[in-house]
Design an enzyme around this catalytic site. Structure first.
Site, PDB file in Angstrom:
ATOM      1  N   SER A 186       7.591  -3.248  29.623  1.00 59.65           N
ATOM      2  CA  SER A 186       6.824  -4.216  30.613  1.00 59.65           C
ATOM      3  C   SER A 186       5.861  -5.111  30.004  1.00 59.65           C
ATOM      4  CB  SER A 186       6.323  -3.373  31.817  1.00 59.65           C
ATOM      5  OG  SER A 186       6.181  -4.119  33.081  1.00 59.65           O
ATOM      6  N   ASP A 439      17.087  -5.248  36.291  1.00 60.11           N
ATOM      7  CA  ASP A 439      15.694  -5.353  36.543  1.00 60.11           C
ATOM      8  C   ASP A 439      15.181  -6.719  36.641  1.00 60.11           C
ATOM      9  OD1 ASP A 439      12.820  -5.327  36.069  1.00 60.11           O
ATOM     10  OD2 ASP A 439      12.940  -5.085  33.761  1.00 60.11           O
ATOM     11  N   HIS A 464      14.194  -1.345  35.249  1.00 55.76           N
ATOM     12  CA  HIS A 464      13.005  -1.464  34.463  1.00 55.76           C
ATOM     13  C   HIS A 464      12.763  -0.508  33.443  1.00 55.76           C
ATOM     14  CE1 HIS A 464       9.452  -4.220  33.835  1.00 55.76           C
ATOM     15  NE2 HIS A 464       8.697  -3.076  34.042  1.00 55.76           N
TER      16      HIS A 464
END
Length: 508
Positions: A186, A439, A464
């Site tokens: 991320s 995602d 994700h």
């Protein structure tokens, strides 16, 4: 209001809702807890491996860092937390695997469990992790004030990593023969790629999972991917499900327009009365968050993934009844008696400057969106299945109201970030960009190979940061294949570093 769902927990990161919507904040906290349990279980299941080797506990410590790396006249400092795991390390020449922290507190599991730990075990690596400045315990007492928070940035975070590299190298008498590889997911995935980009003499290679390296003010593609995922039969979605979601929000919008607010407050268990217009936006954003979170964290929440939500929407008598059911089940899974839809409460929460050494740093992360990234997930495009009240302006207003940052300043900051890092064409080397098609954040990452050593791995059916979790026998074939590709490339790069020991950190 709208959301910013990145990845940041324990070993797997968390990018979450940007606008501070209450459901999104609750979901991020819950995902953080669930991941901690997951990594805890994974760690203890592998104790005793390799056989006969005594367990060496992870070491927690603090390094004194300059508050401002770019102004040596500023003598202010802060204490930054780190973790070290020597369990697998083959002294003295084994590689170093650096796990980069993000927008939440880290724990010892950042060096005890996860994909990078499994790779470290294989390659006999020293494991180190660094908590991001201004998150967790790595912050001064006045750090969240308007004056104190100005030293929070990705550029300062990269300088922290460079300083930490020197600290670890001195602590263990490391040489250029100790090959460094960094990992992150991320926002920390972006930091991983940027650390390799900006400090190629320090880190030999990087893995950037679900990394939104392109800053985007109006992130309309987020909800485009959410819509695609809700209609994707591979993960339990369908066109019928997507249509039901769209219809349900149209009904909510019609009730808001005609002023039937009491019914909405009752049907969706609002903690307090809704006041126009800001509470209305907060309300529809909280409802949208349930679907957005289910997509981004697909299969992580026991009762909230795409398949289960679509089953609830389709089996209900009407689209509106389906939305009521989805909200009720979500509340039950989160242990909520009501939903906080007050916009003033959101503002109040984001203005709080009291420190919290655990969990997600909501105020800090929103500040970074205002000063670097944008990432505002809006619903002003026809592809968005939710309410058009989720606007860019409704989210930018928080920057002004909370941090006194103008819209023009946010726009300029996003432009600078892309100029500084190269957006989704970073022109570096030895970086693996890993993304899942479920995602929503993959829309801001690198999806095609940029060169022979800037590699993109795209995983069908995963959400994700899926690859960052500990491997499991039930992993889908696409994820297993991606893990094999990552492991193979890491092995190749470590081999090339050994063959050219004094070029170990040079550009390829």
């Amino acid at each position: 209001m709208a959301r910013l769902v990145l990845c940041v927990l324990l070993v797997v990161p968390l990018l979450g809702g940007c606008d501070g919507a209450w459901n999104q904040r609750q979901l991020r906290k819950r995902i953080h807890q669930l991941r901690e349990i997951q990594y805890f279980k994974s760690f203890y299941s592998r104790l005793g491996v390799p056989k006969g080797a005594p367990y060496v506990p992870a070491v927690e410590g603090y390094i004194t860092q300059p508050l401002d790396h770019f102004n040596r006249r500023n003598n202010a400092t802060y204490k930054q937390r780190y973790w070290i795991n020597e369990e697998f390390w083959q002294r003295p020449g084994g590689p170093v695997f650096l796990y980069i922290g993000g927008e939440a507190a880290e724990s010892e599991f950042s060096v005890l469990s996860g994909e990078h730990v499994e790779l470290a075990q294989k390659h006999r690596s020293l494991l180190v992790s660094l908590e991001h400045r201004y998150y967790g315990a790595s912050i001064n007492q006045d750090g969240l004030t308007l004056e104190g928070i100005r030293f929070l940035s990705s550029q300062q975070a990269l300088a922290d990593l460079a300083s930490f590299h020197m600290f670890i190298s001195q602590k263990y008498n490391l040489t250029r023969n100790n090959t460094w590889i960094c990992f992150g997911g991320s926002y920390p995935g972006s930091l991983s790629a940027w650390f390799r980009l900006k400090f190629p003499h320090l880190v030999y290679a990087a893995v950037a999972s679900s990394a939104p390296v392109r800053a985007e003010l109006n992130f309309i593609d987020y909800n485009k991917v959410v819509a695609d995922s809700l209609s994707d039969p591979v993960i339990g979605g369908s066109e019928k499900c997507l249509d039901k979601v769209k219809d349900s929000f149209r009904v909510v919008e019609s009730l808001l327009k005609v002023g039937n607010i009491t019914q909405l407050e009752k049907d969706f268990f609002s903690c307090a009365s809704l006041h126009p217009p800001d509470d209305y936006t907060e309300f529809v954003s909280n409802l949208a968050d349930i679907f957005m979170g289910a997509v981004q964290y697909n299969n992580e929440m026991p009762s909230s993934d795409v398949r289960k939500i679509c089953q609830q929407m389709i089996s209900a008598g009407s689209a509106y009844e389906g939305l009521i059911s989805v909200n009720a089940i979500y509340m039950e899974s989160m242990g909520l008696k009501c939903v906080e839809n007050s916009h003033e409460k959101t503002l109040s929460d984001l203005r709080k400057t009291e420190l919290d050494p655990v969990g997600v740093g909501e105020r800090q992360w929103y500040y970074q969106t205002c000063t670097e990234f944008g990432y505002y997930q809006t619903c002003e495009h026809a592809s968005c299945p939710f309410s058009p009240r989720i606007t860019l302006q409704s989210q930018l207003e928080l920057c002004t109201k909370v941090f006194q940052i103008t819209t023009e300043s946010v726009f300029q900051a996003v432009q600078f970030t892309n100029e500084f890092y190269g957006a989704d064409h970073p022109k570096s080397s030895r970086i693996i960009f890993v993304n899942g098609d479920v995602d929503p954040w993959h829309a801001l990452s690198v999806l095609k190979n940029q060169s022979h050593s800037e590699i993109a791995i795209f995983i069908n059916g995963t959400a994700h940061c899926a690859n960052m979790a500990p491997s499991h026998a039930t992993d889908p074939p696409s994820l297993q294949k991606a893990r094999e590709e990552i492991a193979m490339k890491i092995g190749e790069w470590l081999k090339s570093a050994r063959e050219e020991p004094f070029l170990g950190s040079a550009l390829s």
